[in-house]
Design a protein around this motif. Structure first.
Motif, short mmCIF file in Angstrom:
data_model
loop_
_atom_site.label_atom_id
_atom_site.label_comp_id
_atom_site.label_asym_id
_atom_site.label_seq_id
_atom_site.Cartn_x
_atom_site.Cartn_y
_atom_site.Cartn_z
N UNK A 1 -76.59 -15.51 18.11
CA UNK A 1 -77.72 -14.97 17.33
C UNK A 1 -77.30 -13.70 16.58
N UNK A 2 -76.12 -13.21 16.90
CA UNK A 2 -75.60 -12.02 16.23
C UNK A 2 -74.47 -12.44 15.29
N UNK A 3 -74.31 -11.68 14.19
CA UNK A 3 -73.19 -11.99 13.31
C UNK A 3 -71.86 -11.87 14.08
N UNK A 4 -70.98 -12.79 13.84
CA UNK A 4 -69.69 -12.74 14.52
C UNK A 4 -68.64 -12.16 13.58
N UNK A 5 -67.55 -11.72 14.19
CA UNK A 5 -66.48 -11.12 13.41
C UNK A 5 -65.79 -12.12 12.50
N UNK A 6 -65.01 -11.61 11.58
CA UNK A 6 -64.30 -12.48 10.65
C UNK A 6 -63.29 -13.36 11.39
N UNK A 7 -62.67 -12.78 12.42
CA UNK A 7 -61.73 -13.56 13.22
C UNK A 7 -62.27 -13.70 14.64
N UNK A 8 -62.49 -14.93 15.05
CA UNK A 8 -63.03 -15.16 16.39
C UNK A 8 -61.89 -15.50 17.34
#
Lengths: 161, 615
Positions: free
Chosen positions: A70-77
């Protein structure tokens, strides 16, 4: 360049692709997550309306399954495999290293938005253990020095400190 | 059935004989997830380019699914001589094309060398890893590029379906599968034909056929490798099952973590439709059936039947009480057959080779073969397929090549979080559904995680309970709260806070949780704890009474120390230490401050002189 499309419009497009079917809640959420890298509130609201499914049902599915965020995730997971084979080959040591180096716990995202850290129960590449998956790329037989290299490389590519 | 079917099946056969001659030159390169991580796709591209360059573009290159011996990837097999090359690099390609493909000469350095006899071995079947295997289901991966249905036709693919539609009634199919003694490969080992019969007889329409590809047991990846490498075998099995039970709708439920499996299955379904093998009037008969893929979203409990149905219906994956059977009320409350991927892949084999053949393999109660993933502290990691009843010793030592680094075997964990740890004294155990259950473990989907003397059994139990704590759906209180409390007790024991009576408390709670949970997740959640207490009680006692972790794993109970005789004072450990716990002048023996040290292991991994030891 295609014209940027609003969250609501993109969501309606995705719902339509799945034939507005009520049973398609999970498939729709998967596509939304892929489109936005997380599940924006607006998208969930739009989807509930378009599919004629109560928001509570959508929210239930979105919070039950670990693949959704539900939260924006980082560019690299960064996904650390915590399968048994990786566990006995020292996955916990790698998790420690990612946590201390990036300064985040699993589920967290770095302030610069570059990295998100996640753990996965098993990615099914046990022969390569311990395994870390960065975005979609599999890294096998990872050691602490490999962790350091991976982080350094991404930081360098992104021009971060 | 109509004569149409015969014509169609013959047309397919004719086609195939043209396609495949015995002397055909082709190269099978493993493009399973493991070998891809080793760079096999680059090797494949280089091979195709080189073949063109050396004017041998007619040599077929198959990007196959997993070939099993994941330890040695990327690997390739060059036909017709069947040379087995391991750890192939792009730079090896020009030589391979010129010598092996062009002139039929083997390249010695790429061949496998027997670790003991030091003899060079040429073919797959000569390798100790493969020699004792019976790769009835999995062995076909090496002949198939999963994106090409023709490859599957060429190894008699869809012949079982043609036979079933042309010659057998649904009842005959069920009775053949029953005679074969096929039991479910997903964990419980329930007889497949009993489910089928139940659904055939059940009232209610439509009926559903589902393949469970939610391979959740950590350490198991055989279903992934079948879906990726031989998707048509799963599809063909499902079509036959659908015909037997009278279903027109099928689903394959695939784990979220398996994108390549989804891709290859999707292509395979498209190709099957295009060839009249899925959809309306299959092979010209009046039988219609189609398959849809559903992706999971990361929930272990969705491998459980009723949770899986809920997930396909678009809801949270919560199981329900089992007195309502899936054969009567499964997906959308309609009669449903749910079998695991490997179970489905066995079905065409039974029809093609006959129930008697199938039943001649294995033990009294468990027929056929089983694919195991041999992982952990073992030399030859990979997937092995053996007749049921093969002993653990044969699997781990003869095929697996023993323990990494010549260390001592301690236990093998089977059955995933529902299973248990099996000690050295039981290595002669013939592996089948019933024998594993007798020793406190279970088959599960076939993961075998080998552990050596550096694995702590209390830590392993803690690991599984933590896993289950996260994955409990929360519906049944004994599972939700009980597993959490057990996990905390184990956490305490590993942290040196264990108390007398903890072992007994764990045992009492285990009984309550097993009794009070609706589904198999809770019902078998205590198994990792009970089996380690049963076989490794002294390790629990060492943690609780002596505050000692004999395997040197539990961080609170160990210390890192530097061996003054081995330390050269190179300073590498100082650089990698994140908490600045190591000090010392260059070229002088270093010391570790155990107050600051977090036992992260960075120094041990980086020390080239093995100078840091755990006490």
């Amino acid at each position: 360049m295609t014209k940027p499309i609003s969250i609501a419009a993109k969501t309606r497009q995705i719902v339509k692709k799945h034939g507005n079917a009520k049973g398609a809640v999970i498939a729709v959420l998967q596509d939304l997550q892929e489109a936005f890298n997380y599940l924006p509130k607006e998208a969930l609201k739009t989807a509930a309306k378009a599919m004629d499914v109560p928001m509570s049902r959508i929210y239930e599915a979105a919070t039950f399954y670990t693949a959704f965020s539900l939260e924006p995730r980082g560019k690299h997971v960064v996904k650390i495999c915590k399968g048994t084979a990786c566990h006995v080959r020292g996955a916990a040591i790698l998790q420690d290293r990612f946590e201390t180096t990036l300064g985040i716990k699993p589920g967290g995202t770095t302030k610069d938005g570059l990295f998100s850290l996640e753990t996965v129960n098993c990615v099914g590449a046990c022969a390569l253990g311990p395994v870390v998956v960065i975005n979609t790329e599999y890294h096998g037989q990872v050691t602490i020095s490999k962790v350091d290299k991976i982080i350094k490389k991404i930081n360098k590519e992104e021009g971060a400190q | 059935m109509s004569g149409n079917t015969d014509k169609q099946s013959h047309a397919i056969l004719d086609n195939l004989t043209l396609y495949y001659g015995p002397k055909r030159k082709f190269v099978a390169i493993c493009a399973g997830t493991g070998c891809r991580a080793y760079g096999s796709l680059k090797v494949k591209d280089a091979l195709e380019a080189e073949l063109k360059k050396q004017n041998m573009a007619d040599v077929d290159v198959l990007a196959t699914g997993c070939l099993g011996f994941c330890e040695k990837g990327p690997m390739m097999i060059i036909h017709p001589d069947k040379y087995f090359y391991q750890s192939v690099k792009e730079s090896d390609i020009p030589e391979i094309v010129e010598k092996t493909i062009g002139r039929g000469e083997a390249i010695s350095r790429l061949l496998y060398r027997h670790p003991e006899t030091k003899k060079t071995l040429f073919r797959e079947e000569d390798l100790p890893f493969y020699k004792k295997q019976l790769r009835a289901v999995f062995g076909k991966n090496g002949m198939i590029d999963p994106s090409r249905i023709e490859d599957y036709f060429a190894i008699d693919g869809y012949q079982a379906l043609a036979k079933v539609l042309a010659e057998m009634t649904p009842e005959q199919v069920i009775s053949e599968v029953k005679k074969a003694g096929l039991r479910g490969r997903g964990g419980g080992g329930f007889p497949a034909a009993v489910k089928w019969e139940g659904v055939r007889k059940a009232a209610g329409e439509p009926k559903y056929v589902i393949a469970n590809g939610d391979e959740g047991d950590p350490g198991a990846y055989m279903d992934r490798s079948l879906m990726e490498g031989n998707p048509h075998s799963v599809i063909e099995g499902m079509i036959i099952g659908a015909y037997a039970v009278g279903s027109n709708h099928g689903y394959i439920y695939v784990r979220n973590e398996y994108p390549l499996a989804v891709e290859n299955l999707s292509k395979a379904i498209e190709a099957a439709r295009a060839n009249g093998l899925l959809g309306k009037n299959i092979l010209g008969t009046d039988f219609s059936f189609d398959i849809q893929i559903n992706k999971g979203a990361g929930a272990f409990v969705c491998g459980e039947s009723s949770a899986l149905f809920a997930s396909i219906e678009g809801r949270a994956g919560e199981p329900r009480a089992k007195y309502v059977h899936a054969v009567d009320k499964g997906l959308y409350d309609k009669p449903t057959v749910l079998n695991n991927v490997e179970t489905w892949a066995n079905v065409p084999l039974i029809i093609n080779k006959g129930a008697d053949w199938f039943a001649s393999i294995g033990t009294e109660g468990s027929k056929g073969t089983k694919i195991f993933s041999l992982v952990g502290k073992i030399n030859n990691t990979g997937l092995v397929e053996v007749p049921m009843g093969t002993t653990l010793y044969e699997i781990i030592y003869d095929m697996g090549g023993g323990i990494t680094g010549g260390r001592k075997f301690k236990a093998v964990q089977t059955g995933g979080p529902s299973g248990g740890c099996i000690p050295e004294s039981l290595l002669d155990l013939p592996v089948d559904f019933d024998r594993l259950y007798e020793v406190g473990s279970m088959m599960g989907s076939g993961g075998m995680i080998v552990m050596d003397d550096t694995s702590c059994m209390v830590d392993v139990a803690r690991y599984f309970l933590e896993f289950l704590k996260e994955e409990s759906c929360g519906k049944c209180v004994p599972c939700r709260e009980g597993v959490r409390r057990m996990s905390e007790i184990l956490e305490d024991i590993c942290a040196g806070r264990g108390r007398e009576g903890d072992i007994e408390l764990l045992e009492t709670m285990s009984a309550a949780i097993a009794d009070g949970s609706l589904c198999a997740l809770g019902g078998s959640a205590p198994n990792p704890v009970l089996s380690t207490i049963r076989h490794f009680r002294e390790e629990y006692e060492a943690h609780i009474r002596d505050h000692r972790c004999p395997a040197g794993v539990c961080k609170a109970l160990i210390s890192y120390n530097i061996d003054a005789e081995k330390c050269t004072g190179c300073g590498v450990c100082v650089k990698v230490c994140a908490t600045k716990a190591i000090t010392g002048e260059l070229k002088k023996v270093h010391t570790i401050d155990n107050e600051k040290c977090t036992r992260c292991g960075a120094c041990i991994q980086s020390c080239k002189f093995d100078a840091i030891y755990v006490k």
